[in-house]
Write a protein that holds these residues in place. Structure first.
Motif, mmCIF file in Angstrom:
data_model
loop_
_atom_site.group_PDB
_atom_site.id
_atom_site.type_symbol
_atom_site.label_atom_id
_atom_site.label_comp_id
_atom_site.label_asym_id
_atom_site.label_seq_id
_atom_site.Cartn_x
_atom_site.Cartn_y
_atom_site.Cartn_z
ATOM 1 N N THR A 1 13.605 20.404 -16.861
ATOM 2 C CA THR A 1 14.116 19.002 -17.084
ATOM 3 C C THR A 1 14.449 17.861 -15.664
ATOM 4 O O THR A 1 13.713 17.076 -16.069
ATOM 5 C CB THR A 1 16.075 19.738 -16.764
ATOM 6 O OG1 THR A 1 16.496 20.777 -17.589
ATOM 7 C CG2 THR A 1 16.756 18.389 -16.739
ATOM 8 N N LEU A 2 13.632 18.746 -14.309
ATOM 9 C CA LEU A 2 13.408 17.482 -13.809
ATOM 10 C C LEU A 2 12.062 16.546 -13.834
ATOM 11 O O LEU A 2 11.500 15.571 -13.465
ATOM 12 C CB LEU A 2 12.963 17.783 -12.595
ATOM 13 C CG LEU A 2 14.642 18.636 -12.134
ATOM 14 C CD1 LEU A 2 15.020 19.025 -10.166
ATOM 15 C CD2 LEU A 2 15.869 17.187 -11.713
ATOM 16 N N LEU A 3 11.195 17.777 -14.450
ATOM 17 C CA LEU A 3 10.165 17.289 -14.424
ATOM 18 C C LEU A 3 10.043 16.851 -16.025
ATOM 19 O O LEU A 3 9.309 14.733 -15.774
ATOM 20 C CB LEU A 3 9.323 18.520 -14.894
ATOM 21 C CG LEU A 3 7.292 18.196 -14.876
ATOM 22 C CD1 LEU A 3 7.077 17.418 -13.736
ATOM 23 C CD2 LEU A 3 6.694 20.057 -15.492
ATOM 24 N N ALA B 1 12.285 14.386 -16.503
ATOM 25 C CA ALA B 1 13.179 13.225 -16.431
ATOM 26 C C ALA B 1 11.894 12.160 -15.745
ATOM 27 O O ALA B 1 11.909 11.246 -16.210
ATOM 28 C CB ALA B 1 13.957 13.637 -15.743
ATOM 29 N N LEU B 2 10.862 13.305 -14.762
ATOM 30 C CA LEU B 2 10.615 13.017 -13.953
ATOM 31 C C LEU B 2 8.758 11.338 -15.236
ATOM 32 O O LEU B 2 8.790 10.670 -15.104
ATOM 33 C CB LEU B 2 8.983 13.030 -13.354
ATOM 34 C CG LEU B 2 8.084 13.037 -12.429
ATOM 35 C CD1 LEU B 2 8.356 11.592 -11.700
ATOM 36 C CD2 LEU B 2 7.423 13.040 -11.983
ATOM 37 N N PHE B 3 8.987 11.952 -16.332
ATOM 38 C CA PHE B 3 7.895 11.854 -17.296
ATOM 39 C C PHE B 3 8.581 10.852 -17.329
ATOM 40 O O PHE B 3 7.999 9.590 -18.170
ATOM 41 C CB PHE B 3 7.471 12.671 -18.193
ATOM 42 C CG PHE B 3 6.127 13.748 -17.367
ATOM 43 C CD1 PHE B 3 5.197 13.090 -17.750
ATOM 44 C CD2 PHE B 3 6.106 14.642 -17.309
ATOM 45 C CE1 PHE B 3 3.834 13.738 -16.320
ATOM 46 C CE2 PHE B 3 5.519 15.533 -16.220
ATOM 47 C CZ PHE B 3 3.629 14.965 -15.826
ATOM 48 N N VAL C 1 10.231 8.881 -17.112
ATOM 49 C CA VAL C 1 10.566 7.609 -15.961
ATOM 50 C C VAL C 1 9.052 7.129 -16.424
ATOM 51 O O VAL C 1 9.040 5.981 -16.308
ATOM 52 C CB VAL C 1 11.633 7.477 -14.643
ATOM 53 C CG1 VAL C 1 10.909 6.586 -13.771
ATOM 54 C CG2 VAL C 1 12.652 8.257 -14.709
ATOM 55 N N LEU C 2 8.200 7.920 -15.822
ATOM 56 C CA LEU C 2 7.080 6.630 -15.471
ATOM 57 C C LEU C 2 6.013 6.513 -16.716
ATOM 58 O O LEU C 2 5.643 5.553 -17.021
ATOM 59 C CB LEU C 2 6.571 8.221 -15.892
ATOM 60 C CG LEU C 2 6.094 9.011 -13.686
ATOM 61 C CD1 LEU C 2 5.004 9.918 -13.375
ATOM 62 C CD2 LEU C 2 5.790 7.400 -13.310
ATOM 63 N N TYR C 3 7.061 7.467 -18.424
ATOM 64 C CA TYR C 3 6.669 6.037 -19.470
ATOM 65 C C TYR C 3 7.123 5.228 -19.862
ATOM 66 O O TYR C 3 7.113 4.155 -20.178
ATOM 67 C CB TYR C 3 6.718 7.281 -20.315
ATOM 68 C CG TYR C 3 6.112 6.810 -21.479
ATOM 69 C CD1 TYR C 3 5.767 7.162 -22.770
ATOM 70 C CD2 TYR C 3 7.770 6.662 -23.015
ATOM 71 C CE1 TYR C 3 5.043 6.005 -23.399
ATOM 72 C CE2 TYR C 3 7.600 5.934 -23.741
ATOM 73 C CZ TYR C 3 6.852 5.963 -24.471
ATOM 74 O OH TYR C 3 6.015 5.960 -25.292
#
Length: 291
Positions: A26-28, A30-32, A34-36
């Motif tokens: 889930t955290l991973l 969310a990270l991608f 945000v990066l996107y």
């Protein structure tokens, strides 16, 4: 005494790792996300700024765009498909090789080359109205100053939507001096007379070579070039029909050489005064165009 029956132990749960794994995923995710979002936000604006900066540096020959960069070669960013990036970088010429790459700057010319402009690429194409003004004004200058042009005292040249009357230093000033030689005052008076019949603004620019002027007379070439331009302006506006509000004096020192300062002939050509004519306001354009 009866013994208590021992309570059976609960079986060990071997799937507890799934909870931690799900949290990690889930955290991973969310990270991608945000990066996107960062990669796609105002992407076109950033690309335009970067491309403009690279092209500006390329125009003056400082850099050549790096091959294989999708952002600098017209790609859309880090998430662009590889095939499209490859096509863009392989088929699109660099700034220095493009058919639309502007010609060399007509004033700040590369060392050892003349500043002669390319009329098709170096300057914006004048509008039809401006073309008419240029044609009539240039014909008038060449007719009125024919003998001075033939004797090479002055040059008349079109640069884009402007006309330039170029006067060499030896026709106006002694070496390293801003004192206008009296024998050449009639030349400036004749130019002033022609300017009264041509509408538009008049910019007088002084230029020097890169040698150092006498310290006891001038602080530097900037001061010398400004004083030379001012001396020419003072003579031009003695003609009461030439409105002083149309005239501007400026000095460029050795910042805009026509040639490299590598021999006496080139240095002599760089020491000059240029009178630049630009099309004026609608009210000024109503001035009679004499033939």
């Amino acid at each position: 005494m009866a013994m208590k029956k021992k309570k059976a132990e609960a079986p060990e749960n071997h799937e507890r790792w799934l909870v931690s794994y799900a949290d990690f995923m889930t955290l991973l995710f969310a990270l991608f996300v945000v990066l996107y979002s960062f990669a796609m936000a105002k992407q076109s604006e950033v690309r335009v700024i970067i491309q403009g900066f690279i092209q500006s540096l390329g125009k003056i020959g400082l850099i050549s765009p790096p091959a294989g960069s999708p952002v600098l070669q017209g790609g859309t960013g880090i998430l662009e498909p590889e095939s499209r990036s490859t096509i863009s970088t392989e088929n699109k010429p660099s700034v220095m090789e493009s058919d639309h790459a502007p010609a060399s700057d007509p004033i700040n010319e590369t060392i050892g080359q003349s500043a002669k402009p390319d009329q098709t690429n170096s300057w914006p194409h004048p509008s039809p109205e401006t073309q008419g003004w240029i044609k009539q004004s240039k014909e008038k200058l060449e007719h009125s100053l024919k003998s001075q042009i033939e004797s090479k005292e002055i040059e008349v040249e079109q640069l884009g939507s402007q006309l330039v009357i170029r006067i060499g230093e030896k026709a106006l000033f002694p070496a390293d001096s801003a004192f206008l030689q009296p024998q050449f005052i009639p030349l400036l008076e004749k130019i002033a007379t022609v300017l009264t019949t041509i509408p538009g603004s008049v910019t007088v620019t002084g230029h020097t070579d890169n040698s150092t002027p006498p310290a006891e007379l001038y602080r530097d070439n900037w001061e010398l070039s400004v004083l030379r331009a001012a001396a020419v302006v003072h003579t031009l506006i003695t003609n009461k029909d030439l409105a002083a509000s149309r005239v501007v004096a400026q000095g460029r020192a050795d910042a805009q050489p026509r040639f490299a300062n590598d021999n006496p002939e080139h240095r002599q050509a760089n020491r000059r005064v240029e009178i630049t004519l630009s099309q004026g306001s609608p009210s000024e354009q109503q001035l009679p165009m004499l033939h």
